[in-house]
Design an enzyme around this catalytic site. Structure first.
Site, PDB file in Angstrom:
ATOM      1  N   GLY A  90      -0.189 -12.638  -4.938  1.00  0.00           N
ATOM      2  CA  GLY A  90      -0.470 -11.817  -3.869  1.00  0.00           C
ATOM      3  C   GLY A  90      -0.269 -10.250  -4.301  1.00  0.00           C
ATOM      4  N   GLN A 137       2.362  -1.625  -3.074  1.00  0.00           N
ATOM      5  CA  GLN A 137       2.866  -2.146  -4.415  1.00  0.00           C
ATOM      6  C   GLN A 137       2.355  -1.076  -5.585  1.00  0.00           C
ATOM      7  OE1 GLN A 137       2.568  -6.347  -3.210  1.00  0.00           O
ATOM      8  NE2 GLN A 137       4.404  -6.389  -4.501  1.00  0.00           N
ATOM      9  N   CYS A 160       8.348 -11.694  -4.735  1.00  0.00           N
ATOM     10  CA  CYS A 160       7.646 -10.740  -4.511  1.00  0.00           C
ATOM     11  C   CYS A 160       7.871 -10.010  -5.979  1.00  0.00           C
ATOM     12  CB  CYS A 160       8.232  -9.818  -3.497  1.00  0.00           C
ATOM     13  SG  CYS A 160       7.301  -8.310  -3.166  1.00  0.00           S
ATOM     14  N   LEU A 161       6.306  -9.429  -6.211  1.00  0.00           N
ATOM     15  CA  LEU A 161       6.514  -8.691  -7.631  1.00  0.00           C
ATOM     16  C   LEU A 161       7.056  -7.279  -7.545  1.00  0.00           C
ATOM     17  CD1 LEU A 161       2.620  -9.311  -8.491  1.00  0.00           C
ATOM     18  CD2 LEU A 161       4.502 -10.345  -9.511  1.00  0.00           C
ATOM     19  N   HIS A 185       2.927 -12.148   4.418  1.00  0.00           N
ATOM     20  CA  HIS A 185       3.852 -11.365   3.322  1.00  0.00           C
ATOM     21  C   HIS A 185       3.071 -10.065   2.859  1.00  0.00           C
ATOM     22  CE1 HIS A 185       6.767 -11.074  -0.174  1.00  0.00           C
ATOM     23  NE2 HIS A 185       5.742 -10.387  -0.603  1.00  0.00           N
ATOM     24  N   GLU A 186       1.701 -10.108   2.307  1.00  0.00           N
ATOM     25  CA  GLU A 186       1.132  -8.994   2.142  1.00  0.00           C
ATOM     26  C   GLU A 186       0.576  -7.986   3.227  1.00  0.00           C
ATOM     27  OE1 GLU A 186       1.327  -8.758  -0.985  1.00  0.00           O
ATOM     28  OE2 GLU A 186       1.796 -10.807  -1.533  1.00  0.00           O
ATOM     29  N   HIS A 224       3.682  -5.813   3.909  1.00  0.00           N
ATOM     30  CA  HIS A 224       3.779  -4.736   3.008  1.00  0.00           C
ATOM     31  C   HIS A 224       2.911  -3.701   3.072  1.00  0.00           C
ATOM     32  CE1 HIS A 224       5.918  -6.034  -0.894  1.00  0.00           C
ATOM     33  NE2 HIS A 224       4.978  -7.088  -0.902  1.00  0.00           N
TER      34      HIS A 224
END
Ligand code: NI
Length: 172
Positions: A46, A51, A95-96, A137-138, A141
């Site tokens: 995701g 991000q 998480c990236l 989660h996204e 963000h």
């Protein structure tokens, strides 16, 4: 094929609330495609616009088993959770933007999300388990919330310091 640079903590854009998009126009569509390429290149499941330093409410995800070679990309603009299960689920989330670190997060086991797809059509996404954790989660963000924000301040600070150290050492 182009990709965006992925921001890592503690970049301020990761703590900023993103703005709704007015329509899924050509530039939003292009952004979704580039975000997907970026996510696949980074082997993530995701990615939210914050991000990649774009502050609009756009996210992409693909929780399919890529070992099987099947891609199942989902692109969302203006996602909104319209239903949450009472049953909860705990999962280690990565998480990236927080490379190499994991946070155990408890969230509703299942959610329904209303969103605009890549053609601008309104759709309903129903996710359970991993898909539910991922979409929540996204969406977090897009609201400037990170998975490590669910941890104690002590654990969170430890993770921030680890990532800062990795950056200083040129490991990121
Ligand atoms: Ni993330």
């Amino acid at each position: 094929m182009s990709t965006y640079e992925i921001l890592t903590i503690p970049h301020p854009s990761l703590k900023t609330v993103a703005n709704p998009v007015g329509a899924v126009d050509g530039s939003v569509k292009k952004q979704m495609e580039t975000m997907l390429e970026t996510m696949y290149a980074a082997r993530g499941i995701g990615l939210a616009a914050n991000q990649v330093n774009i502050l609009n409410r756009v996210l992409v995800m693909d929780v399919s088993d890529r070992e099987e070679g099947e891609k199942a990309p989902i692109c969302m603009a203006n996602p909104e959770i319209v239903w949450r299960s009472e049953e909860m689920s705990s999962m280690d989330e990565g998480c990236l933007s927080i490379p190499g670190q994991y946070a155990l997060v408890e969230r509703p086991m299942a959610v329904k999300v209303r969103y605009w797809d890549v053609t601008g059509e309104e759709k309903l996404f129903e996710g359970e388990g991993l898909a539910s954790h991922c979409v929540q989660h996204e969406i977090d963000h897009l609201n400037g919330i990170l998975c490590i924000d669910y941890l104690s301040k002590l654990k969170r600070n430890m993770i921030v310091r680890k990532v800062e150290k990795m950056k200083r050492c040129g490991e990121l």
